[in-house]
Design a protein around this motif. Structure first.
Motif, PDB file in Angstrom:
ATOM      1  N   THR A 100       0.857  -1.179   0.000  1.00  0.00           N
ATOM      2  CA  THR A 100       0.000   0.000   0.000  1.00  0.00           C
ATOM      3  C   THR A 100       0.896   1.233   0.000  1.00  0.00           C
ATOM      4  O   THR A 100       1.960   1.230   0.614  1.00  0.00           O
ATOM      5  CB  THR A 100      -0.912  -0.008   1.246  1.00  0.00           C
ATOM      6  OG1 THR A 100      -1.798  -1.114   1.138  1.00  0.00           O
ATOM      7  CG2 THR A 100      -1.712   1.281   1.377  1.00  0.00           C
ATOM      8  N   GLY A 102       1.026   5.400   0.760  1.00  0.00           N
ATOM      9  CA  GLY A 102       0.384   6.546   1.392  1.00  0.00           C
ATOM     10  C   GLY A 102       1.086   7.830   1.009  1.00  0.00           C
ATOM     11  O   GLY A 102       2.253   7.819   0.614  1.00  0.00           O
ATOM     12  N   GLU A 123      -8.089   9.331   2.890  1.00  0.00           N
ATOM     13  CA  GLU A 123      -8.248   8.628   4.166  1.00  0.00           C
ATOM     14  C   GLU A 123      -8.624   9.602   5.272  1.00  0.00           C
ATOM     15  O   GLU A 123      -9.391   9.269   6.165  1.00  0.00           O
ATOM     16  CB  GLU A 123      -6.930   7.937   4.547  1.00  0.00           C
ATOM     17  CG  GLU A 123      -6.602   6.742   3.694  1.00  0.00           C
ATOM     18  CD  GLU A 123      -7.413   5.515   4.058  1.00  0.00           C
ATOM     19  OE1 GLU A 123      -7.559   5.203   5.251  1.00  0.00           O
ATOM     20  OE2 GLU A 123      -7.919   4.865   3.123  1.00  0.00           O
ATOM     21  N   ALA A 124      -8.034  10.783   5.234  1.00  0.00           N
ATOM     22  CA  ALA A 124      -8.284  11.799   6.258  1.00  0.00           C
ATOM     23  C   ALA A 124      -7.831  13.137   5.697  1.00  0.00           C
ATOM     24  O   ALA A 124      -7.072  13.188   4.731  1.00  0.00           O
ATOM     25  CB  ALA A 124      -7.498  11.479   7.533  1.00  0.00           C
ATOM     26  N   MET A 132      -3.863  10.471   1.704  1.00  0.00           N
ATOM     27  CA  MET A 132      -4.424   9.545   0.723  1.00  0.00           C
ATOM     28  C   MET A 132      -3.692   8.205   0.788  1.00  0.00           C
ATOM     29  O   MET A 132      -2.516   8.158   1.130  1.00  0.00           O
ATOM     30  CB  MET A 132      -4.322  10.144  -0.687  1.00  0.00           C
ATOM     31  CG  MET A 132      -4.979  11.513  -0.813  1.00  0.00           C
ATOM     32  SD  MET A 132      -4.839  12.219  -2.479  1.00  0.00           S
ATOM     33  CE  MET A 132      -6.229  11.383  -3.266  1.00  0.00           C
ATOM     34  N   MET A 133      -4.416   7.152   0.435  1.00  0.00           N
ATOM     35  CA  MET A 133      -3.846   5.798   0.397  1.00  0.00           C
ATOM     36  C   MET A 133      -4.234   5.131  -0.916  1.00  0.00           C
ATOM     37  O   MET A 133      -5.279   5.423  -1.500  1.00  0.00           O
ATOM     38  CB  MET A 133      -4.384   4.944   1.548  1.00  0.00           C
ATOM     39  CG  MET A 133      -3.954   5.381   2.913  1.00  0.00           C
ATOM     40  SD  MET A 133      -2.218   4.988   3.186  1.00  0.00           S
ATOM     41  CE  MET A 133      -2.007   5.668   4.805  1.00  0.00           C
TER      42      MET A 133
END
Length: 146
Positions: A100, A102, A123-124, A132-133
């Motif tokens: 993954t 980030g 994501e936040a 972001m991911m």
């Protein structure tokens, strides 16, 4: 690579200036020092065209994922597909590792659209940053046909 750090610090200041000014966060010294403080040459690739340093990208392992940071392209090289080509190369590598990825991008930055096109999702976020991911193999969504 050590000699490149000041060139990259200048590139960062140039690339981020408009977004940081818009957010009320631009500081002439701090924008360069933040790069110096977090720069990891062993994880950074320098982007050269015709012997000119036109950008860089860092992909650094952190907390069980790969962290994409310090991805800057000289303004005169933006909007020509170079960012997408570099990002595709980086993501091909992380996908092959099943990792993954980030990142964080400044609120309102045009770079967010590039990341979304390559499968990153929010994501936040806070008033300054969007985190972001992208899971391995994620493809950007394409608009449904009407």
């Amino acid at each position: 690579m050590t000699a490149d750090i000041e060139v990259i610090a200048e590139l960062r200041a140039t690339v981020l200036r408009a977004d940081l000014e818009r957010l009320g966060r631009y500081d002439e010294q701090r924008v360069r020092q933040r790069l110096r403080d977090s720069f990891s040459p062993q994880h950074t690739s320098i982007i050269m065209i015709d012997r000119e340093l036109v950008g860089c990208v860092t992909i650094r392992p952190a907390d069980g994922l790969q962290w994409l940071e310090h991805f800057y392209l000289a303004p005169h090289r933006q909007g020509q597909g170079l960012g997408s080509a570099v990002l595709r190369t980086v993501l091909d590598g992380t996908d092959a590792q099943g990792m993954t990825v980030g990142l964080n991008v400044l609120q309102g930055s045009a770079a967010r659209r590039l990341y979304e096109r390559h499968g990153f999702v929010v994501e936040a976020q806070d008033p300054i940053d969007v985190f972001m991911m992208r899971p391995p193999g994620a493809m950007a969504s394409t608009p449904a046909k009407a």
